[in-house]
Design an enzyme around this catalytic site. Structure first.
Site, short mmCIF file in Angstrom:
data_model
loop_
_atom_site.label_atom_id
_atom_site.label_comp_id
_atom_site.label_asym_id
_atom_site.label_seq_id
_atom_site.Cartn_x
_atom_site.Cartn_y
_atom_site.Cartn_z
N PRO A 1 7.21 8.51 6.72
CG PRO A 1 9.30 7.48 6.66
CD PRO A 1 8.55 8.67 7.25
N GLY A 2 5.64 5.57 5.42
CA GLY A 2 4.99 4.32 5.82
C GLY A 2 5.13 3.29 4.72
NE ARG B 1 -2.41 0.21 -2.51
CZ ARG B 1 -1.70 0.34 -3.62
NH1 ARG B 1 -1.28 -0.72 -4.28
NH2 ARG B 1 -1.45 1.54 -4.11
CB CYS C 1 -19.72 -13.46 -4.45
SG CYS C 1 -21.13 -13.75 -5.54
#
Length: 437
Positions: A292-293, A331, A362
């Site tokens: 798991p992370g 993300r 930008c």
């Protein structure tokens, strides 16, 4: 009310995390600012470790997938909580080394480890290298021979499982850059090949079917497929696989609509499958590894921004611009990932308008949330994006030559910097002007 139990509202109507007032955190450390609740990180580590000890009788190890957030302080915390570490680069391995993580608790992943990274890992006697392909297998055998060692290896296997997640984070199907496939026989062939080499020893197999998965069935099916493969290898080429690494990918609550299963329930359910198949196939129960992370650090983190401008395009959209963006959280740009947001200085204000939260880069695609319901927002407000502990700092960049924010660890009302804020000198640190210019 919130997606994370690390958060609360204090008597000033300010958002709190780990007992720290977010407005005061901004006053002390500025914005943008990553904040992590140490207690929740430790609690999540213990949940996994306790479940592994309970459902596999201690015959396994939980590895923190450090790609989610790799800093020396985080490596130190997960080591203190009894977890090992999954690294995917020389840099992550070096971070763990400098944090004092024992090398016999580290597994090295990656689809294209360089010769230098492999030399480094082998020289440090890390516990396991998870082999991705034939070229890498040959390099490991060569380097181990030069160093006079026999290296314990696992193989990353594609079990052919559809994880029902975003295409970019599905990794268990045959059309993936990671690992060797079961369907076309290459997994069987590479293990046979490795068994004839002098400086490697095959001890395990590994699979990882994807990320942000809310369904139990893909994990249970992956365990079944992998154990059937282990039985085939034992019966046909007399190699007993001692270790089964079932990866990670457990989903978290990014928005109020997300409904993740309790992580210990994942482990319990998969353990029942593992024990049942081992009994059916006459296999010794392998040493179990899980990685798991995101689920350890994401719920423990928030990012704080200051609102710079509110732009209402009549009958079109209202843009709320903050002093960060895709440089500290890419993300949304990558996956259109959804988040919850809070006005930290008016935490329970009614949500009366629909806005799009924009970054300062930008790029038209530099957004943090699109068409999200929020309170009335004004320039100068402090905006908190929730559940940003994973894949935010670790994926951050200096695009537009913007310095990275600091990372602050909070616990019981106390805040400590674990990553310093970059400045403009950091931005040009490696620039060189040739003498002939």
């Amino acid at each position: 009310m919130f997606v994370s139990k690390a958060l609360s509202i204090n008597g000033k109507n300010h958002l709190e995390i780990g007992g720290c007032d977010c407005v005061e955190l901004v006053n002390n450390f500025g914005t943008p600012l990553y904040v992590l609740d140490e207690n929740l990180i430790r609690e999540n580590c213990r949940l996994y470790k306790n479940a592994m000890d309970k459902y596999y009788d201690g015959n396994g190890i939980v590895l923190y997938a450090s790609k989610a957030l790799s800093t020396m302080a985080i490596c130190k915390i997960v080591d203190q909580e009894g977890l090992g570490l999954d690294v995917v680069s020389g840099g992550e391995l070096y971070t763990a080394l400098k944090a004092g993580v024992p090398m016999d608790k580290i597994y090295f992943h990656g689809n294209n480890k360089t010769y230098e990274e492999l030399e480094f890992a082998i020289s440090k006697d890390i516990r396991r290298i998870v082999v991705d392909n034939r070229e890498e297998l040959g390099r490991i055998n060569e380097i181990a021979g030069k160093q006079g060692k026999v290296v314990n290896i696992s193989f990353r296997i594609k079990p052919g499982i559809d994880a029902h997640t975003h295409d970019f984070v599905q990794t268990g199907q045959i059309d993936s850059k990671f690992g060797v496939a079961l369907e076309n026989g290459e997994a069987y062939e590479i293990i046979s090949e490795a068994s004839k080499m002098s400086n490697v020893k095959v001890v395990g197999v590994h699979c990882h079917i994807g990320s942000q998965i809310f369904d139990l069935e893909p994990f249970k099916l992956a365990a079944k497929v992998m154990l059937e493969f282990i039985a085939k290898v034992k019966n046909e080429i007399n190699i007993e696989i001692e270790e089964l690494n079932l990866g990670g990918g457990f989903g978290i609550k990014y928005t109020m609509d997300d409904d993740p299963i309790e992580y210990d329930h994942y482990i319990e359910s998969v353990s029942n499958v593992v024990k049942s198949i081992c009994k059916e196939k006459g296999l010794k129960l392998p040493f179990i590894v899980m990685e798991p992370g995101r689920s350890i650090v994401a719920p423990a983190g928030i990012t704080l921004y200051k609102v710079g401008a509110v732009k209402n395009i009549k009958n079109v959209r209202t843009y709320v611009s903050v002093d960060g963006g895709m440089t500290d959280n890419p993300r949304y740009a990558l996956y259109q990932s959804k988040y919850e947001a809070v006005i930290a200085n008016r935490a329970d204000a009614p949500r009366v308008q629909t806005v799009t939260i924009a970054g300062k880069c930008c790029e038209s695609g530099d957004l943090l949330a699109k068409d999200i319901k929020m309170p009335e927002i004004q320039a100068g407000d402090i905006l908190a994006m929730l559940a940003t502990g994973a894949y935010n700092y670790s994926m951050s960049s200096n695009y537009n030559r913007i310095p990275r924010p600091p990372v602050v660890l909070v616990k019981d009302g106390k805040a400590r910097v674990i990553v310093k804020r970059e400045d403009y000198d950091d931005i040009i640190r490696n620039d060189v002007i040739p003498e002939d210019l």
